[in-house]
Design a protein around this motif. Structure first.
Motif, PDB file in Angstrom:
ATOM      1  N   ASP A 146       0.835  -1.201   0.000  1.00 45.55           N
ATOM      2  CA  ASP A 146       0.000   0.000   0.000  1.00 45.55           C
ATOM      3  C   ASP A 146       0.876   1.260   0.000  1.00 45.55           C
ATOM      4  O   ASP A 146       0.659   2.200  -0.767  1.00 45.55           O
ATOM      5  CB  ASP A 146      -0.895  -0.057   1.251  1.00 45.55           C
ATOM      6  N   ILE A 147       1.902   1.265   0.858  1.00 48.93           N
ATOM      7  CA  ILE A 147       2.770   2.439   0.968  1.00 48.93           C
ATOM      8  C   ILE A 147       3.586   2.632  -0.312  1.00 48.93           C
ATOM      9  O   ILE A 147       3.790   3.748  -0.785  1.00 48.93           O
ATOM     10  CB  ILE A 147       3.656   2.337   2.229  1.00 48.93           C
ATOM     11  N   GLN A 148       3.997   1.512  -0.898  1.00 51.84           N
ATOM     12  CA  GLN A 148       4.721   1.563  -2.175  1.00 51.84           C
ATOM     13  C   GLN A 148       3.844   2.228  -3.254  1.00 51.84           C
ATOM     14  O   GLN A 148       4.301   3.089  -4.005  1.00 51.84           O
ATOM     15  CB  GLN A 148       5.062   0.116  -2.581  1.00 51.84           C
ATOM     16  N   ILE A 149       2.581   1.858  -3.309  1.00 47.11           N
ATOM     17  CA  ILE A 149       1.667   2.433  -4.306  1.00 47.11           C
ATOM     18  C   ILE A 149       1.451   3.926  -4.024  1.00 47.11           C
ATOM     19  O   ILE A 149       1.407   4.739  -4.945  1.00 47.11           O
ATOM     20  CB  ILE A 149       0.329   1.657  -4.324  1.00 47.11           C
ATOM     21  N   PHE A 150       1.362   4.285  -2.745  1.00 47.50           N
ATOM     22  CA  PHE A 150       1.219   5.703  -2.399  1.00 47.50           C
ATOM     23  C   PHE A 150       2.417   6.498  -2.926  1.00 47.50           C
ATOM     24  O   PHE A 150       2.260   7.556  -3.533  1.00 47.50           O
ATOM     25  CB  PHE A 150       1.084   5.879  -0.881  1.00 47.50           C
ATOM     26  N   HIS A 151       3.633   5.953  -2.726  1.00 49.59           N
ATOM     27  CA  HIS A 151       4.836   6.645  -3.206  1.00 49.59           C
ATOM     28  C   HIS A 151       4.837   6.765  -4.728  1.00 49.59           C
ATOM     29  O   HIS A 151       5.213   7.801  -5.270  1.00 49.59           O
ATOM     30  CB  HIS A 151       6.102   5.937  -2.696  1.00 49.59           C
ATOM     31  N   GLU A 152       4.398   5.705  -5.403  1.00 49.46           N
ATOM     32  CA  GLU A 152       4.314   5.770  -6.875  1.00 49.46           C
ATOM     33  C   GLU A 152       3.323   6.854  -7.298  1.00 49.46           C
ATOM     34  O   GLU A 152       3.549   7.584  -8.267  1.00 49.46           O
ATOM     35  CB  GLU A 152       3.867   4.419  -7.443  1.00 49.46           C
ATOM     36  N   SER A 153       2.225   6.960  -6.560  1.00 47.74           N
ATOM     37  CA  SER A 153       1.187   7.929  -6.944  1.00 47.74           C
ATOM     38  C   SER A 153       1.680   9.374  -6.803  1.00 47.74           C
ATOM     39  O   SER A 153       1.174  10.276  -7.474  1.00 47.74           O
ATOM     40  CB  SER A 153      -0.089   7.719  -6.121  1.00 47.74           C
ATOM     41  N   LEU A 154       2.679   9.584  -5.934  1.00 41.03           N
ATOM     42  CA  LEU A 154       3.222  10.936  -5.777  1.00 41.03           C
ATOM     43  C   LEU A 154       3.943  11.383  -7.049  1.00 41.03           C
ATOM     44  O   LEU A 154       4.072  12.573  -7.317  1.00 41.03           O
ATOM     45  CB  LEU A 154       4.206  10.982  -4.593  1.00 41.03           C
ATOM     46  N   GLN A 155       4.404  10.411  -7.829  1.00 40.25           N
ATOM     47  CA  GLN A 155       5.132  10.724  -9.066  1.00 40.25           C
ATOM     48  C   GLN A 155       4.221  10.675 -10.294  1.00 40.25           C
ATOM     49  O   GLN A 155       4.641  11.033 -11.388  1.00 40.25           O
ATOM     50  CB  GLN A 155       6.285   9.724  -9.282  1.00 40.25           C
ATOM     51  N   ASN A 156       2.997  10.195 -10.107  1.00 42.48           N
ATOM     52  CA  ASN A 156       2.143   9.939 -11.270  1.00 42.48           C
ATOM     53  C   ASN A 156       0.731  10.442 -11.001  1.00 42.48           C
ATOM     54  O   ASN A 156      -0.059   9.789 -10.340  1.00 42.48           O
ATOM     55  CB  ASN A 156       2.145   8.431 -11.558  1.00 42.48           C
ATOM     56  N   TYR A 214      -6.469   7.233  -1.437  1.00 41.38           N
ATOM     57  CA  TYR A 214      -5.453   7.930  -2.244  1.00 41.38           C
ATOM     58  C   TYR A 214      -6.079   8.488  -3.523  1.00 41.38           C
ATOM     59  O   TYR A 214      -5.737   9.593  -3.963  1.00 41.38           O
ATOM     60  CB  TYR A 214      -4.303   6.979  -2.618  1.00 41.38           C
ATOM     61  N   ALA A 215      -6.986   7.718  -4.112  1.00 41.96           N
ATOM     62  CA  ALA A 215      -7.652   8.169  -5.344  1.00 41.96           C
ATOM     63  C   ALA A 215      -8.479   9.423  -5.059  1.00 41.96           C
ATOM     64  O   ALA A 215      -8.492  10.358  -5.867  1.00 41.96           O
ATOM     65  CB  ALA A 215      -8.529   7.063  -5.911  1.00 41.96           C
ATOM     66  N   CYS A 216      -9.144   9.449  -3.907  1.00 45.81           N
ATOM     67  CA  CYS A 216      -9.899  10.656  -3.515  1.00 45.81           C
ATOM     68  C   CYS A 216      -8.960  11.845  -3.390  1.00 45.81           C
ATOM     69  O   CYS A 216      -9.226  12.931  -3.916  1.00 45.81           O
ATOM     70  CB  CYS A 216     -10.619  10.444  -2.189  1.00 45.81           C
ATOM     71  N   ASP A 217      -7.840  11.631  -2.694  1.00 49.36           N
ATOM     72  CA  ASP A 217      -6.885  12.726  -2.486  1.00 49.36           C
ATOM     73  C   ASP A 217      -6.382  13.266  -3.829  1.00 49.36           C
ATOM     74  O   ASP A 217      -6.273  14.474  -4.016  1.00 49.36           O
ATOM     75  CB  ASP A 217      -5.687  12.250  -1.646  1.00 49.36           C
ATOM     76  N   GLN A 218      -6.069  12.354  -4.745  1.00 52.54           N
ATOM     77  CA  GLN A 218      -5.568  12.821  -6.052  1.00 52.54           C
ATOM     78  C   GLN A 218      -6.636  13.595  -6.808  1.00 52.54           C
ATOM     79  O   GLN A 218      -6.323  14.511  -7.564  1.00 52.54           O
ATOM     80  CB  GLN A 218      -5.064  11.643  -6.898  1.00 52.54           C
ATOM     81  N   GLY A 219      -7.885  13.236  -6.604  1.00 52.55           N
ATOM     82  CA  GLY A 219      -8.977  13.942  -7.289  1.00 52.55           C
ATOM     83  C   GLY A 219      -9.472  15.148  -6.500  1.00 52.55           C
ATOM     84  O   GLY A 219     -10.490  15.738  -6.835  1.00 52.55           O
TER      85      GLY A 219
END
Length: 337
Positions: free
Chosen positions: A101-111, A145-150
């Motif tokens: 989960d944390i790995q995906i969060f870090h990836e989402s910071l770049q994408n 995380y998807a909510c935060d990005q949106g």
């Protein structure tokens, strides 16, 4: 089904502002481990130090059952494990899912475009909708995380902040909100030394004297979910399911007794439309939806390749093969946007 316009059907169902149900397939799309990988991880990494002889015997039997190819949920039903062993299984489960989960969060910071769910929620809020409900069996925080990005506020049953306490939905107001009802708990929920449930936003490991609040499959699942916060969360999920006029299931296998009954009553008795998009339709989904008495459904699974989809519609008993990806959330969005 050549005469059936599946795109129009998808749009009609979508315009009824669906309640979203996220299953493990929604997280698998981002590389999260499924039940199979989790079973292997449990066998390899569960701490068995200091267990009694009887517990060791149960553990070995449990591993044997898993190695024989029995799925994790059935294995946990077949082998009676003590509370101590259950708590170790929960810790091992937590450590695997949390690290991913944390790995995906870090990836989402770049994408910025990482979560198709962000695009779906943003699109739904372009209407007059004020609240969107998501019901999920997943422990991970990908929906959050998807909510935060949106740039959408979300509520999971707790106050905001880093040390979060249980809060009623009326306590937190915002002009638009996504309610995420996590019926099996969440990676950030813990039982505190005071025996209440709190949510901790920014931790990597399990704090001393805190216990992860995730409900693993198996017999303990139904005992635990009679307690708070599960009782309130499941109750709120039930209310959301009952009041919805349409459903969008993403990677959901229809194997959960906490979600199914209310959902099926709506689809059978009130003919509420249901859309299912998934990598592969589970046997339970086929039985309940395709072979059942569901009146209004659109189910889409992956075909022989990623760029092929098989469409099942209540408007035609013959499945249709479509030479494009409309089975993933990304692909589905191309039908409705």
């Amino acid at each position: 089904m050549s005469g059936i316009d599946y795109q129009k059907q998808a749009q009609d169902y979508y315009h009824k502002a669906p309640l979203i149900i996220l299953g493990s397939g929604a997280s698998a799309a981002h590389g999260m481990s499924g039940m199979g990988a989790l079973a292997k991880h449990l066998i390899a990494h569960t701490d068995t130090a200091g267990l009694s002889a009887a517990e060791m015997e149960a553990w070995e039997k449990f591993c044997q059952v898993l190695n024989d190819g029995v799925d994790l949920e059935s294995a946990l039903h077949q082998v009676a494990v003590t509370e101590e062993l259950t708590s170790r299984i929960i810790k091992t489960t937590w450590s695997l899912i949390s690290s991913e989960d944390i790995q995906i969060f870090h990836e989402s910071l770049q994408n910025q475009a990482m979560f198709p769910l962000s695009r779906l929620l943003e699109h739904m809020f372009e209407s007059s909708l004020k609240i969107i409900n998501i019901v999920t069996t997943n422990y991970d925080r990908l929906a959050e995380y998807a909510c935060d990005q949106g740039r959408v506020h979300h509520y999971t049953g707790f106050t905001h902040g880093f040390f979060r306490q249980l809060a009623a939905p009326t306590e937190i107001t915002s002009s638009r909100r996504v309610n995420i009802w996590k019926v099996h708990g969440s990676l950030d929920w813990f039982k505190s030394p005071l025996e209440d449930i709190v949510a901790l936003s920014n931790i990597q490991g399990i704090p001393a004297n805190y216990k992860p609040e995730i409900v693993t499959p198996g017999t303990k699942k139904y005992q635990t979910t009679h307690l708070e916060p599960y009782r309130s969360i499941i109750n709120n999920a039930d209310l959301a399911i009952t009041s919805a006029s349409s459903y969008l299931c993403i990677g959901y296998g229809f194997n959960d007794e906490h979600i199914q009954p209310k959902l099926m009553v709506k689809c059978l008795r009130q003919k509420s439309p249901i859309t299912i998009i998934t990598y592969a339709l589970s046997e339970a989904a086929k039985k309940l939806i395709l072979d059942g008495k569901t009146q209004n459904y659109l189910a889409i699974e992956r075909g022989a390749t990623d760029d092929q989809s098989i469409v099942y519609s209540s408007m035609d008993k013959t499945p249709l093969t479509v030479e494009k990806n409309i089975w993933s959330l990304d692909g589905y969005l191309s039908l409705i946007m």
